[in-house]
Design an enzyme around this catalytic site. Structure first.
Site: not given
Ligand code: GRF
Length: 214
Positions: A13, A90, A93, A107, A109, A136, A145
Site C-alpha cells: 500500500t 521484511m 539488510l 524506510n 517504520h 517515522s 530501525d
Molecule cells: C507498513 O506498516 C510499514 O510501516 C512497515 O511495513 C508496512 C508495509 O505495509 N515498514 P504495505 O505493504 O506498504 O501495505
C-alpha cells in the site's frame, strides 16, 4: 528526476502511495523498478498494474545474506538507482549493503522512533497504554530501525482505539507522510551527510513532526 527503486515484501500500500505521488508530480522522480523478496507479494501486482519493472529475488534461493544482497545490488546497479525506498521490505539488510548505499536508503517504520523498534508495534503501543503513536521516515543505517529520523506523523490514541483502528490510522498516515518526504528528497531538500540530516541546507535538530487531530 531521480531514479527510485522500491523494495517490498507484502501488500504494497505504501508502494501504491508512491506510485500515485510520482504520477501526480508530488514526487519529481520515477520508480525505475520494484524489487520483492517474495514471489507472492501483492506489491508485484500493483507494480504490474502501474507498468513498472518488477524483479523477484527470493531469499530462499540463497545460502546466506551476502549472496542474496549481491543479487539485489546487481539489479539495483542495472537500474542505476539514486534512491532505495523500503516499503514493507521484511528482510534485514547487512551493514555491507547499507553502508554501500549510505544516504540513499530510506524506510518507514510504524512507530515514533526511537520508541518501539522491531515488529508488532501497534499491539505493543496499546499494551503499554501510550497516548501517542505514529510512524517515522528515516535514513537506513546498519543498526535496525535506528537511522536518523527525517519526519514523523503523530496520532493521539483515542480511548476506544482498537488494534484494527490503530493499524488503519497509522497506515493512512504512512500513505501521506512517505510520499511527502520522498518528494522532498527528490527535490533535493533533504540529504543525509556524515551522520546528520539536512533540510533546506541546515542540520535538522529534530524530525519534522506532523500531527493528526481527530
Ligand atoms: C507498513 O506498516 C510499514 O510501516 C512497515 O511495513 C508496512 C508495509 O505495509 N515498514 P504495505 O505493504 O506498504 O501495505
Amino acid at each position: 528526476m531521480i531514479k527510485i527503486a522500491v523494495l517490498a515484501s507484502g501488500q504494497g500500500t505504501n508502494l501504491q502511495a508512491l506510485i500515485d505521488a510520482c504520477q501526480s508530480g508530488q514526487i519529481r522522480g520515477s520508480i525505475v523498478g520494484v524489487l520483492c523478496n517474495r514471489p507472492d507479494a501483492y506489491a508485484l501486482e500493483r507494480a504490474e498494474q502501474a507498468g513498472l519493472r518488477r524483479v523477484v529475488v527470493d531469499h530462499h534461493n540463497f545460502i546466506d545474506r551476502a549472496s542474496f544482497e549481491k543479487e539485489l545490488i546487481q539489479v539495483l546497479q542495472s537500474w542505476q538507482v539514486d534512491l532505495i525506498v523500503l516499503a514493507g521490505f521484511m528482510r534485514v539488510l547487512t551493514a555491507n549493503f547499507v553502508t554501500r548505499y549510505s544516504g540513499q536508503i530510506v524506510n518507514i517504520h510504524p512507530s515514533l522512533l526511537p520508541a518501539y523498534k522491531g515488529l508488532r508495534t501497534h499491539q505493543r503501543v496499546l499494551d503499554s497504554g501510550e497516548q501517542l503513536h505514529g510512524c517515522s521516515v528515516h535514513f537506513v543505517t546498519p543498526e535496525l530501525d535506528s537511522g536518523a529520523v527525517i519526519a514523523q506523523a503523530i496520532h493521539p490514541i483515542a480511548p476506544h482505539e482498537t488494534l484494527e483502528s490503530l493499524q488503519r490510522r497509522i497506515h493512512a498516515l504512512e500513505h501521506e507522510v512517505y510520499p511527502r518526504i520522498i518528494g522532498w528528497i527528490a527535490a533535493g531538500r533533504v540529504a543525509f551527510l556524515g551522520s546528520q540530516v539536512y533540510l533546506d541546507g541546515a542540520v535538522m535538530k529534530h524530525p519534522v513532526r506532523f500531527w493528526q487531530h481527530g
